[in-house]
Design an enzyme around this catalytic site. Structure first.
Site, PDB file in Angstrom:
ATOM      1  N   LYS A 186      -3.075  11.774  -2.558  1.00 29.26           N
ATOM      2  CA  LYS A 186      -4.083  12.825  -2.743  1.00 29.26           C
ATOM      3  C   LYS A 186      -3.735  14.062  -1.915  1.00 29.26           C
ATOM      4  CE  LYS A 186      -7.693  10.196  -1.748  1.00 29.26           C
ATOM      5  NZ  LYS A 186      -9.092   9.744  -1.594  1.00 29.26           N
ATOM      6  N   HIS A 235      -2.746 -14.828 -26.945  1.00 28.38           N
ATOM      7  CA  HIS A 235      -1.766 -14.351 -27.922  1.00 28.38           C
ATOM      8  C   HIS A 235      -0.927 -13.206 -27.361  1.00 28.38           C
ATOM      9  CE1 HIS A 235      -3.542 -16.720 -31.240  1.00 28.38           C
ATOM     10  NE2 HIS A 235      -4.653 -16.566 -30.531  1.00 28.38           N
ATOM     11  N   GLU A 281      -7.257  -3.171  -2.932  1.00 27.78           N
ATOM     12  CA  GLU A 281      -7.556  -2.088  -1.993  1.00 27.78           C
ATOM     13  C   GLU A 281      -8.027  -2.658  -0.660  1.00 27.78           C
ATOM     14  OE1 GLU A 281      -9.045   2.127  -3.068  1.00 27.78           O
ATOM     15  OE2 GLU A 281     -10.853   1.061  -2.424  1.00 27.78           O
TER      16      GLU A 281
END
Length: 500
Positions: free
Chosen positions: A473, A363, A332
């Site tokens: 948004k 793994h 950001e």
């Protein structure tokens, strides 16, 4: 040609040397590139930073005005040029302009008074703290409480950020509304997800007949007037400066649940650890400045070697949230396409930050790191002392695996079978804490903050705005208020299918 461009050209002309050759050619390499600050060892020796590269990156830092921008940060100047604001998070640690430091100390005193009131049961017998926020208002507190609050034995803290009702529902199933304090963290006190979650918590309290639920709410905000409009009493508001960015705000009132969960002394240790790293960053020369050297590593692999990602693996279960925290801090801040002056960036900016917990990650993703075709600089973070009482074999095995992975990435192996060959010469940095405590974790987080800032200076960008998060948004709000006619066919079809 500008001095910065000339410095970049000199860096591009520097011959590449393998890691094994660097250790052979530079006998003092380990002592020069392994350094300690605030109880943390930083080992950059398994990166391709040569003495020549460090000198040329130091020239780039000088050409980029690094020292002046760093001084401006701590002086409280408007380093956030697009919003004409300072970036006052260092002042929260006592490292900033005197007026900013005094204001931060006043806010901290108010925090401490609130904690004293809660402990005195002014709010009733509180056992549960439900902190709702999102982004920087949640990631920092969540990381710190998860890492350090396991055995504090003070309050049970839940941090909820996702607007998905399943997140709150899981907390409602284990918390008692009669013993819950709601902490609402929002810089603007208008954040859609946070305010919706807060309203749902109040409704949950009301359903259980909690007397005056609003008296059980603490607001953490840079807009106290908005919290008052929302219905919260002024005495229940803990403000912080508007010039403290969300992803840098855990040192401010946003850290209230941390101080509540761990105790005030632990919160002060957190601030002191960060302040120690602040002082180092301000005073150390480029060749020994740990955050700046880390930025040199980042820029070398991103700009000069084409690495698109950087992986962070915490070999400590308590730091399992560190990669998520760093994703916001780094991407950001520096995931920008224009420079601070508005001109386009002519190369890569922030790498994609990702990671996991060792030894689990071995793994899952280490196959790609050892034998894949993509260059991925790796960062290992571990603590020498464990915090459990199990057999020492657990922690020894954890650390042995951590160190073995770094050695294997560097050395590789060629045994004649292509499918079993390891190319090697793959870089890693190791960060080793003496132990994981508030002071050292504070120093570690401040290191990452300053590294992010140093990267921004070298790239010429502003790490303190985040306009890229706004468009989505805005569109979400317009869908609710204006309908879907103006959207593309795919978006309209998805909305119709899911929402009717």
């Amino acid at each position: 040609m500008t001095e910065a461009k000339a410095a970049w050209n000199a860096l591009r002309d520097t011959p590449a040397t393998s890691l094994t050759e660097l250790f052979t050619n530079e006998p003092d390499r380990l002592s020069r590139l392994s350094m300690e600050e605030a109880g943390i060892l930083f080992d950059f020796s398994k990166t391709h930073l040569s003495a020549a590269l460090i000198d040329r990156f130091a020239a780039l830092a000088e050409a980029s005005g690094f020292a002046a921008r760093r001084d401006a940060l701590f002086a409280g100047a408007a380093v956030n040029v697009t919003e004409d604001r300072a970036a006052e998070h260092p002042a929260e640690r006592g490292q900033g302009a005197p007026d900013s430091v005094a204001r931060a100390r006043g806010f901290h005193a108010r925090m401490r008074g609130m904690i004293d009131a809660i402990e005195a049961e002014v709010f009733g017998p509180i056992r549960h703290i439900l902190h709702v926020g999102i982004g920087g208002s949640a990631l920092g507190p969540d990381l710190l409480v998860d890492a350090l609050g396991r055995d504090a034995g003070r309050y049970e803290v839940a941090v909820v950020s996702n607007v998905d009702g399943a997140a709150l529902d899981a907390v409602f199933r284990r918390f008692d509304p009669q013993a819950t304090l709601l902490v609402v963290a929002s810089k603007t006190f208008t954040t859609t997800e946070t305010m919706l979650n807060a309203r749902s918590v109040l409704a949950w309290m009301e359903e259980d007949n909690v007397e005056d639920p609003y008296s059980r709410v603490i607001a953490l905000t840079a807009a106290p007037e908005k919290a008052v409009e929302w219905g919260i009493d002024e005495t229940r508001i803990l403000p912080f400066s508007e010039s403290v960015g969300g992803r840098y705000s855990l040192w401010s009132s946003i850290g209230f649940p941390v101080a509540l969960a761990l105790g005030w002394d632990a919160f002060e240790e957190l601030l002191e650890g960060a302040a120690a790293m602040d002082r180092h960053f301000r005073l150390a020369p480029p060749s020994a400045n740990i955050p700046l050297l880390a930025a040199f590593v980042d820029q070398y692999y991103s700009v000069l070697r084409g690495a698109e990602t950087r992986a962070v693996f915490a070999y400590d279960e308590r730091l399992r949230l560190l990669p998520s925290y760093l994703q916001q801090l780094e991407m950001e801040s520096n995931g920008k396409g224009v420079k601070a002056d508005g001109s386009p960036v002519d190369g890569p900016t922030a790498a994609i930050t990702w990671g996991g917990v060792g030894t689990d990650a071995q793994h899952a993703v280490f196959q790609l790191l050892h034998q894949g075709t993509r260059l991925v600089p790796v960062e290992f973070v571990a603590a020498i002392e464990p915090d459990h009482v199990l057999d020492d074999a657990h922690h020894r095995t954890l650390l042995v695996n951590c160190f073995a992975q770094g050695a294997a990435l560097m050395a590789g192996r060629d045994n004649g079978d292509p499918a079993r060959a390891y190319p090697g010469d793959r870089p890693s940095t190791t960060i080793l804490l003496d132990r994981l405590d508030p002071g050292r974790l504070g120093a570690l987080i401040a290191f990452y903050e300053h590294r992010t800032f140093a990267n921004a200076v070298l790239l010429g960008i502003n790490p303190f705005d985040q306009f890229g998060v706004e468009l989505g948004k805005e569109i979400a709000r317009s869908i609710e208020s204006e309908g879907t006619d103006r959207f593309d066919p795919s978006t309209r079809a998805l909305i119709a299918r899911a929402l009717g």
